[in-house]
Design a protein around this motif. Structure first.
Motif, PDB file in Angstrom:
ATOM      1  N   LYS A  63     106.177 109.094  62.106  1.00  0.00           N
ATOM      2  CA  LYS A  63     105.378 109.669  61.025  1.00  0.00           C
ATOM      3  C   LYS A  63     104.164 108.767  60.831  1.00  0.00           C
ATOM      4  CE  LYS A  63     105.899 111.099  56.205  1.00  0.00           C
ATOM      5  NZ  LYS A  63     106.882 111.144  55.087  1.00  0.00           N
ATOM      6  N   VAL A  64     102.971 109.326  60.902  1.00  0.00           N
ATOM      7  CA  VAL A  64     101.745 108.560  60.701  1.00  0.00           C
ATOM      8  C   VAL A  64     101.436 108.552  59.207  1.00  0.00           C
ATOM      9  CG1 VAL A  64      99.289 108.394  61.229  1.00  0.00           C
ATOM     10  CG2 VAL A  64     100.894 109.129  62.998  1.00  0.00           C
ATOM     11  N   LEU A  65     101.372 107.353  58.637  1.00  0.00           N
ATOM     12  CA  LEU A  65     101.184 107.185  57.196  1.00  0.00           C
ATOM     13  C   LEU A  65      99.748 106.878  56.802  1.00  0.00           C
ATOM     14  CD1 LEU A  65     104.300 104.915  56.628  1.00  0.00           C
ATOM     15  CD2 LEU A  65     104.144 107.384  56.255  1.00  0.00           C
ATOM     16  N   ASP A  66      99.015 106.180  57.690  1.00  0.00           N
ATOM     17  CA  ASP A  66      97.664 105.747  57.347  1.00  0.00           C
ATOM     18  C   ASP A  66      96.856 105.559  58.624  1.00  0.00           C
ATOM     19  OD1 ASP A  66      95.555 105.005  55.732  1.00  0.00           O
ATOM     20  OD2 ASP A  66      96.374 103.048  55.208  1.00  0.00           O
ATOM     21  N   ILE A  67      95.535 105.583  58.490  1.00  0.00           N
ATOM     22  CA  ILE A  67      94.619 105.428  59.613  1.00  0.00           C
ATOM     23  C   ILE A  67      93.631 104.312  59.293  1.00  0.00           C
ATOM     24  CG2 ILE A  67      92.759 106.537  60.915  1.00  0.00           C
ATOM     25  CD1 ILE A  67      94.139 109.226  60.330  1.00  0.00           C
ATOM     26  N   TYR A  68      93.445 103.404  60.265  1.00  0.00           N
ATOM     27  CA  TYR A  68      92.424 102.375  60.160  1.00  0.00           C
ATOM     28  C   TYR A  68      91.808 102.200  61.545  1.00  0.00           C
ATOM     29  CZ  TYR A  68      90.049  97.955  59.474  1.00  0.00           C
ATOM     30  OH  TYR A  68      89.092  96.971  59.414  1.00  0.00           O
ATOM     31  N   GLN A  69      90.586 102.661  61.722  1.00  0.00           N
ATOM     32  CA  GLN A  69      89.890 102.630  63.001  1.00  0.00           C
ATOM     33  C   GLN A  69      90.774 103.216  64.094  1.00  0.00           C
ATOM     34  OE1 GLN A  69      88.373  98.633  63.403  1.00  0.00           O
ATOM     35  NE2 GLN A  69      86.968  98.888  61.670  1.00  0.00           N
ATOM     36  N   ASP A  70      91.085 102.456  65.199  1.00  0.00           N
ATOM     37  CA  ASP A  70      91.961 103.006  66.260  1.00  0.00           C
ATOM     38  C   ASP A  70      93.423 102.690  66.030  1.00  0.00           C
ATOM     39  OD1 ASP A  70      89.455 102.535  67.300  1.00  0.00           O
ATOM     40  OD2 ASP A  70      90.175 101.637  69.124  1.00  0.00           O
ATOM     41  N   TRP A  71      93.810 102.365  64.853  1.00  0.00           N
ATOM     42  CA  TRP A  71      95.192 101.992  64.553  1.00  0.00           C
ATOM     43  C   TRP A  71      95.807 102.979  63.578  1.00  0.00           C
ATOM     44  CZ3 TRP A  71      97.669  98.026  67.017  1.00  0.00           C
ATOM     45  CH2 TRP A  71      96.857  97.232  67.827  1.00  0.00           C
ATOM     46  N   ARG A  72      97.112 103.198  63.757  1.00  0.00           N
ATOM     47  CA  ARG A  72      97.857 104.093  62.869  1.00  0.00           C
ATOM     48  C   ARG A  72      99.032 103.340  62.271  1.00  0.00           C
ATOM     49  NH1 ARG A  72      93.757 105.816  63.896  1.00  0.00           N
ATOM     50  NH2 ARG A  72      93.179 107.830  64.754  1.00  0.00           N
ATOM     51  N   ARG A  73      99.161 103.393  60.949  1.00  0.00           N
ATOM     52  CA  ARG A  73     100.344 102.832  60.282  1.00  0.00           C
ATOM     53  C   ARG A  73     101.409 103.906  60.370  1.00  0.00           C
ATOM     54  NH1 ARG A  73     102.174 102.215  54.607  1.00  0.00           N
ATOM     55  NH2 ARG A  73     103.631 100.482  54.674  1.00  0.00           N
ATOM     56  N   VAL A  74     102.554 103.564  60.956  1.00  0.00           N
ATOM     57  CA  VAL A  74     103.582 104.555  61.259  1.00  0.00           C
ATOM     58  C   VAL A  74     104.941 104.142  60.691  1.00  0.00           C
ATOM     59  CG1 VAL A  74     102.397 105.256  63.380  1.00  0.00           C
ATOM     60  CG2 VAL A  74     104.188 103.526  63.497  1.00  0.00           C
ATOM     61  N   GLU A  75     105.833 105.124  60.665  1.00  0.00           N
ATOM     62  CA  GLU A  75     107.228 104.902  60.283  1.00  0.00           C
ATOM     63  C   GLU A  75     108.106 105.568  61.336  1.00  0.00           C
ATOM     64  OE1 GLU A  75     109.627 105.145  56.182  1.00  0.00           O
ATOM     65  OE2 GLU A  75     108.726 107.053  56.796  1.00  0.00           O
ATOM     66  N   ASP A  76     109.073 104.823  61.885  1.00  0.00           N
ATOM     67  CA  ASP A  76     109.966 105.397  62.899  1.00  0.00           C
ATOM     68  C   ASP A  76     111.165 106.063  62.224  1.00  0.00           C
ATOM     69  OD1 ASP A  76     111.934 103.457  62.368  1.00  0.00           O
ATOM     70  OD2 ASP A  76     111.521 102.289  64.157  1.00  0.00           O
ATOM     71  N   PRO A  77     112.053 106.711  62.994  1.00  0.00           N
ATOM     72  CA  PRO A  77     113.192 107.421  62.391  1.00  0.00           C
ATOM     73  C   PRO A  77     114.135 106.534  61.571  1.00  0.00           C
ATOM     74  CG  PRO A  77     112.876 108.168  64.631  1.00  0.00           C
ATOM     75  CD  PRO A  77     111.955 106.994  64.431  1.00  0.00           C
ATOM     76  N   ASP A  78     114.156 105.226  61.845  1.00  0.00           N
ATOM     77  CA  ASP A  78     115.011 104.315  61.077  1.00  0.00           C
ATOM     78  C   ASP A  78     114.328 103.788  59.817  1.00  0.00           C
ATOM     79  OD1 ASP A  78     117.185 104.459  62.805  1.00  0.00           O
ATOM     80  OD2 ASP A  78     116.402 102.858  64.081  1.00  0.00           O
ATOM     81  N   GLY A  79     113.048 104.159  59.609  1.00  0.00           N
ATOM     82  CA  GLY A  79     112.323 103.711  58.433  1.00  0.00           C
ATOM     83  C   GLY A  79     111.495 102.453  58.638  1.00  0.00           C
ATOM     84  N   THR A  80     111.480 101.913  59.868  1.00  0.00           N
ATOM     85  CA  THR A  80     110.673 100.732  60.158  1.00  0.00           C
ATOM     86  C   THR A  80     109.203 101.116  60.148  1.00  0.00           C
ATOM     87  OG1 THR A  80     112.435  99.833  61.535  1.00  0.00           O
ATOM     88  CG2 THR A  80     110.245  98.893  61.849  1.00  0.00           C
ATOM     89  N   ARG A  81     108.392 100.312  59.450  1.00  0.00           N
ATOM     90  CA  ARG A  81     106.959 100.597  59.343  1.00  0.00           C
ATOM     91  C   ARG A  81     106.137  99.502  59.993  1.00  0.00           C
ATOM     92  NH1 ARG A  81     105.837 103.164  53.359  1.00  0.00           N
ATOM     93  NH2 ARG A  81     107.293 104.898  53.587  1.00  0.00           N
ATOM     94  N   GLY A  82     105.041  99.894  60.603  1.00  0.00           N
ATOM     95  CA  GLY A  82     104.122  98.955  61.214  1.00  0.00           C
ATOM     96  C   GLY A  82     102.934  99.705  61.765  1.00  0.00           C
TER      97      GLY A  82
END
Length: 137
Positions: A63-82
């Motif tokens: 799941k893409v949560l946020d956008i910063y230039q060419d980077w996407r803040r994401v969350e995987d199925p286990d809830g890990t964010r980065g």
């Protein structure tokens, strides 16, 4: 003749650039998947941030949560964010089987024949999904 070609090339480049710009402005949150066979999740939006996690298979839904230039803040199925670099991602929607075997049936009815069993950790593409989750294909 050269002027005509130059105008045509400029028009094509404008359309391509506009499409890329529209993709960068996509409203969050949205769902995507990891396209690369190996992807490093980082603690921040840049290669200078430490790696938190390394994904070693493609098609992991995120799941893409946020956008910063060419980077996407994401969350995987286990809830890990980065943060993942956009080039490691695909717009392809995928699904992920959690901790139990999932039975896929020939139709949405409870008594329908089981046509496939998906093992925990499996992932697959999603085509033709409807609002209720039933597939049209």
């Amino acid at each position: 003749m050269r002027l005509g070609r130059s105008i045509a090339v400029a028009a094509v480049l404008t359309v391509v650039a506009t499409g890329a710009a529209d993709a960068q402005r996509r409203k969050t949150p949205y769902y995507a998947s990891i396209a690369a066979g190996e992807a490093r999740m980082r603690s921040g939006p840049g290669k200078n941030y430490p790696t938190q996690w390394v994904y070693r298979r493609a098609d992991m839904p995120i799941k893409v949560l946020d956008i910063y230039q060419d980077w996407r803040r994401v969350e995987d199925p286990d809830g890990t964010r980065g943060w993942l670099q956009v080039g490691l991602l695909s717009d392809r929607r995928t699904g992920f089987v959690g901790r139990e075997v999932i039975e896929l049936r020939a139709s949405p009815q409870a008594g329908a024949a089981v046509v496939w069993r998906a093992a925990p950790g499996s992932s697959a593409g999603c085509r033709g999904a409807t609002a209720r989750g039933a597939s049209s294909t």
